[in-house]
Scaffold this active site. Structure first.
Site, mmCIF file in Angstrom:
data_model
loop_
_atom_site.group_PDB
_atom_site.id
_atom_site.type_symbol
_atom_site.label_atom_id
_atom_site.label_comp_id
_atom_site.label_asym_id
_atom_site.label_seq_id
_atom_site.Cartn_x
_atom_site.Cartn_y
_atom_site.Cartn_z
ATOM 1 N N CYS A 1 0.904 -1.329 -0.029
ATOM 2 C CA CYS A 1 -0.081 0.008 -0.129
ATOM 3 C C CYS A 1 0.891 1.242 0.205
ATOM 4 O O CYS A 1 0.182 2.269 -0.249
ATOM 5 C CB CYS A 1 -0.899 -0.014 1.219
ATOM 6 S SG CYS A 1 -1.598 -1.552 1.577
ATOM 7 N N HIS B 1 -9.121 3.564 -1.045
ATOM 8 C CA HIS B 1 -7.894 3.215 -0.855
ATOM 9 C C HIS B 1 -7.527 2.155 -2.134
ATOM 10 O O HIS B 1 -7.520 0.983 -2.115
ATOM 11 C CB HIS B 1 -7.841 2.487 0.388
ATOM 12 C CG HIS B 1 -6.281 1.845 0.584
ATOM 13 N ND1 HIS B 1 -5.320 2.403 0.054
ATOM 14 C CD2 HIS B 1 -6.104 0.703 1.394
ATOM 15 C CE1 HIS B 1 -4.252 1.713 0.534
ATOM 16 N NE2 HIS B 1 -4.641 0.777 1.167
#
Length: 388
Positions: free
Chosen positions: A84, A334
């Site tokens: 991420c 996200h």
């Protein structure tokens, strides 16, 4: 050593885009960043591109040159993968290359396409950011891993699900006017508490969504900006990166994220600032407990004190230090390979005054972005400052 300025920024809407490809999404963000910067495409010397799971979600590897082509660029391109934190690392390496004098103009950012996979498929794909031998084979998923971290935090420092609910409520409120956000709707503490459980003690509103989206920034040297009369009031003055052991079982603490502390200390030292100088921050709240641990690892709160910050109103839009005015990962969304870039885009807009929530920080001069990979086995922190 030259300074690094943010000449232009671009985003797609974060959400579900079933009829679009990853290259299409990134091309949109890259074009927006170039138009915002007013920099000719042939002046861009390198593309630093972040992506995590494209080989699984789109069966597409070797994405660097593909995305350069989609963005209309003829320069070399490198794909960065750090779970991420992929786009955060891509941006950090762009900063380093400009500072070193290797490049004057770099396009940095990232993209992820996730909603074309079902929930089980996306969860399985995301899980490869954990330790395959010691965690994934045992059935650990990221909701489960962060639930273990939340339990460890509650046991070490106290806190409650209601404290976490206030974080979710805050971030949904912050996203209301953000046209790029996946969820532009308010929720209540009661709704958050009554939502279905995901992995105890975390419930639905404690988790960020599965998201498609892309982000891009045009970064230039001070000399380039001056020579070409580029209006770029925001600079990246500090950059840091940290690491921790991959598997939770091997860590000394489950309720702390030392990789973020290491990254923050490097970034503070690089910029010549302290945590007290930071007036606004975008932090990696993939789960509500992650925001708590970020606030403490960044030095904004002592360990055990960050859990009540949202409930006390200290991190809200009208608080002393607003956190995640974009809505954060929780409400903005996200798309993992794009998130680190989107945090820098949002912070740039907040500081230069063209973000819908800029009025809340109209006098702010120093902002911070915090991007984490996995269960924070990797972390990247940037300091941004604006000329007032």
């Amino acid at each position: 050593m030259t300074g690094v300025r943010v000449a232009g920024v671009g985003l797609t809407h974060f959400g579900s885009h079933p009829d679009r490809t990853g290259r299409d999404l990134f091309a949109e963000a890259a074009l927006a960043a170039r138009e915002d910067a007013g920099v000719p495409r042939d002046h861009i010397e390198h593309l630093n591109y972040g992506n995590f799971m494209g080989a699984l979600s789109e069966r597409q590897g070797h994405q660097g040159p593909l995305m350069a082509e989609a963005a209309g660029l003829g320069c070399p391109a490198t794909r960065y993968e750090q779970a991420c934190a992929s786009a955060g690392v891509a941006a950090r390496e762009a900063v380093k290359s400009i500072r070193s004098g290797e490049n004057d103009v770099v396009l940095a950012g990232g993209m992820e396409r996730m909603t074309n996979m079902d929930t089980d498929g996306a969860t399985e794909a995301l899980a490869i950011a954990a330790d395959e031998l010691h965690e994934v084979r045992s059935g650990v998923t990221f909701p489960g891993a962060y639930a273990l971290m939340a339990k460890a935090y509650f046991e070490a420092f106290g806190g409650s699900r209601e404290d976490l609910a206030h974080i979710a409520v805050k971030n949904h409120r912050h996203a209301l006017d953000n046209e790029y956000a996946q969820f532009q709707k308010e929720i209540s503490v009661e709704q958050a508490l009554d939502a279905p459980p995901v992995a105890s003690p975390l419930h639905l509103y404690d988790a960020c969504p599965i998201t498609d989206g892309a982000s891009a920034l045009v970064l230039v040297s001070d000399e380039y900006a001056e020579e070409h009369d580029v209006d770029a009031p925001v600079s990246i003055t500090g950059s840091g990166q940290g690491a921790d052991k991959m598997a939770l079982q091997d860590r000394e603490h489950l309720a702390r994220t030392p990789a973020a502390t290491e990254a923050a200390e490097e970034a503070y030292d690089d910029a010549g600032v302290s945590p007290d100088d930071v007036e606004v921050a975008e932090v990696h709240d993939c789960f509500t407990i992650a925001e708590v641990m970020a606030l403490e690892s960044l030095g904004f709160y002592d360990f055990g004190e960050g859990i009540g910050a949202a409930r006390r109103g200290e991190t809200t839009i009208d608080g002393d230090r607003p956190i995640n005015l974009s809505g954060g990962l929780k409400a903005k969304g996200h798309p993992v390979g794009a998130t680190g870039g989107s945090q820098l885009v949002e912070m740039t807009r907040l500081l230069r005054g063209d973000h819908p929530n800029s009025d809340a920080v109209s006098d702010a001069e120093v902002g911070l972005t915090h991007n984490a990979g996995g269960t924070v086995a990797s972390a990247v922190v940037h300091i941004l400052e604006v000329d007032r």
